[in-house]
Enzyme design. Structure first.
Site, PDB file in Angstrom:
ATOM      1  N   TYR A   1       0.404  -0.874  -0.156  1.00 54.79           N
ATOM      2  CA  TYR A   1      -0.137   0.398  -0.029  1.00 54.79           C
ATOM      3  C   TYR A   1       0.971   0.771   0.424  1.00 54.79           C
ATOM      4  CZ  TYR A   1      -2.795   3.750   1.686  1.00 54.79           C
ATOM      5  OH  TYR A   1      -3.674   4.386   1.428  1.00 54.79           O
TER       6      TYR A   1
ATOM      7  N   ASP B   1      -0.621  -6.947   6.299  1.00 56.71           N
ATOM      8  CA  ASP B   1      -1.978  -6.411   6.138  1.00 56.71           C
ATOM      9  C   ASP B   1      -2.681  -6.999   5.886  1.00 56.71           C
ATOM     10  OD1 ASP B   1      -3.718  -4.711   4.684  1.00 56.71           O
ATOM     11  OD2 ASP B   1      -1.882  -3.374   4.961  1.00 56.71           O
TER      12      ASP B   1
ATOM     13  N   LYS C   1     -12.187  -0.455   5.361  1.00 55.41           N
ATOM     14  CA  LYS C   1     -11.889  -1.191   4.197  1.00 55.41           C
ATOM     15  C   LYS C   1     -13.793  -1.917   4.614  1.00 55.41           C
ATOM     16  CE  LYS C   1      -9.427   1.877   2.433  1.00 55.41           C
ATOM     17  NZ  LYS C   1      -8.729   1.755   3.277  1.00 55.41           N
TER      18      LYS C   1
END
Length: 388
Positions: A107, A180, A205
């Site tokens: 990310y 993650d 999310k």
């Protein structure tokens, strides 16, 4: 018939029942929002119910932490005010001069934080190819490594890393592994059961799932000294989650299993459609048998391959942007994991740090009818082709 004890409930039941905790005062089946920031003590000057001050003890965040901890099979969980706050917390408690190894495909916000703050903290960062055990082995044995950070499936290229293999490598080298797992969620993958030390989520999310909360989370396999440092960092840094946000997060997790199942099914249908479309150069989705990480994903993801995928358009960047703005149902917006479907040109959003191709579009599949999602993408690809 033997009475079912809550400790024997399945994850789906634990989530739907929010751990089976009704309001003690009223019997309400929906947990109340407790907005108090401070809590009274008893006659012995002890906390009446374990809570002292809202920055570390508020009931709503604790409830959401307990549920997420149960879903991940962890020892303890911590909620943060955003996904970035959770992602950067483990790096923030490292010692001066520590070394970290991170996946190259990661990310972009984490990479941006490391680029900005690792040098001034004396933290050495080495990046390795995602999903390459040999590269990880070489990196963590080249020099003492404090922390290894991987993301699987990785955003937005959806590379898959074998968590069990990575955990074995890290533990043998004395390195701490953090995964993650935002895209996989505890519905599909439980990294702690595969040997990871920590699991991280942008709870904004899938865990929340309704695009109305900013939140982050860390879950640990054991409450060791590193975890104690993380607790202290959150308390003194103040990046805590508010009670209303925690209430909304808990509400979202109660439908997590239903939403993720539908989103996985939609993503698989969309991936199959795009893989056969003449205007599409490449589809990246772990559920496709042609994906290089499919076998690993099939082994460590139970019940689906996630609701996220990306595809590269024929015609380059201009064609990709035309598709992203030609959809009617797919919303051109940042973020992922909500009930609504989103389409995004990641290269534009990620800027200078990105290795993402400029012809790539990222899709977050919602819970709409798959036929509608496919029809809208088909029409957008046709309109974009006409505009070329």
């Amino acid at each position: 018939m033997t009475e079912l004890d809550p400790k024997d409930w399945s994850p789906e039941t634990l989530a739907a029942q929010a751990l089976g905790r009704e309001c003690a005062a009223t019997g309400a089946v929906v947990p109340p929002v407790q907005v108090a920031t401070t809590f009274a003590r008893d006659g012995d000057y002890e906390p009446r119910a374990g809570a002292i001050y809202g920055r570390d003890d508020a009931p709503n965040p604790r409830h959401a932490e307990d549920l997420l901890c149960a879903l991940e099979g962890g020892a303890e969980a911590l909620l943060f005010a955003s996904g970035m706050a959770a992602c950067t917390a483990p790096f923030s408690v490292l010692a001066q001069g520590d070394r970290v190894v991170v996946a190259r495909d990661l990310y972009h916000g984490v990479l941006a934080w490391l680029a900005a703050f690792a040098p001034r903290r004396g933290i050495t960062v080495e990046r390795v190819a995602a999903g390459d055990p040999a590269a990880l082995q070489a990196a963590v044995t080249a020099a003492p490594t404090a922390l290894v950070w991987i993301e699987t499936p990785s955003n937005p290229s959806w590379h898959v890393t074998d968590i069990a293999a990575a955990a074995a490598i890290c533990r043998a080298a004395g390195a701490r592994l953090c995964v993650d797992s935002t895209a996989a969620t505890p519905v599909l993958t439980r990294p702690l059961a595969l040997g990871a030390h920590l699991v991280c989520h942008s709870a904004t999310k899938y865990l929340n799932g309704h695009s109305d909360v900013l939140a982050g989370a860390l879950v640990t396999a054991e409450t060791d000294g590193f975890w104690a440092d993380l607790r202290t960092q959150r308390k003194l840094g103040g990046a805590v989650l508010g009670s209303l946000e925690a209430f909304l997060l808990l509400r979202g997790m109660r439908t997590l299993h239903l939403r993720v199942a539908r989103q996985c099914a939609n993503a698989m249908a969309v991936a199959d459609f795009l893989a056969a479309h003449p205007a599409v150069e490449e589809v990246r989705y772990p559920g496709l048998a042609t994906h290089p990480g499919h076998a690993v994903a099939a082994r460590q993801m139970a019940g689906g391959f996630g609701g996220m995928l990306s595809f590269r358009t024929r015609g380059g960047r201009d064609a990709a942007l035309r598709v992203a703005t030609a959809t009617r149902l797919w919303q051109p917006a940042t973020s992922l994991g909500g009930v609504e479907s989103l389409i995004e040109h990641r290269h534009t959003v990620e800027g200078g740090l990105t290795d993402t191709p400029d012809d790539l579009l990222r899709l977050s599949c919602g819970i709409e009818a798959a036929d509608d999602l496919i029809a809208d993408l088909g029409a957008a690809l046709a309109r974009a082709g006409e505009g070329g």
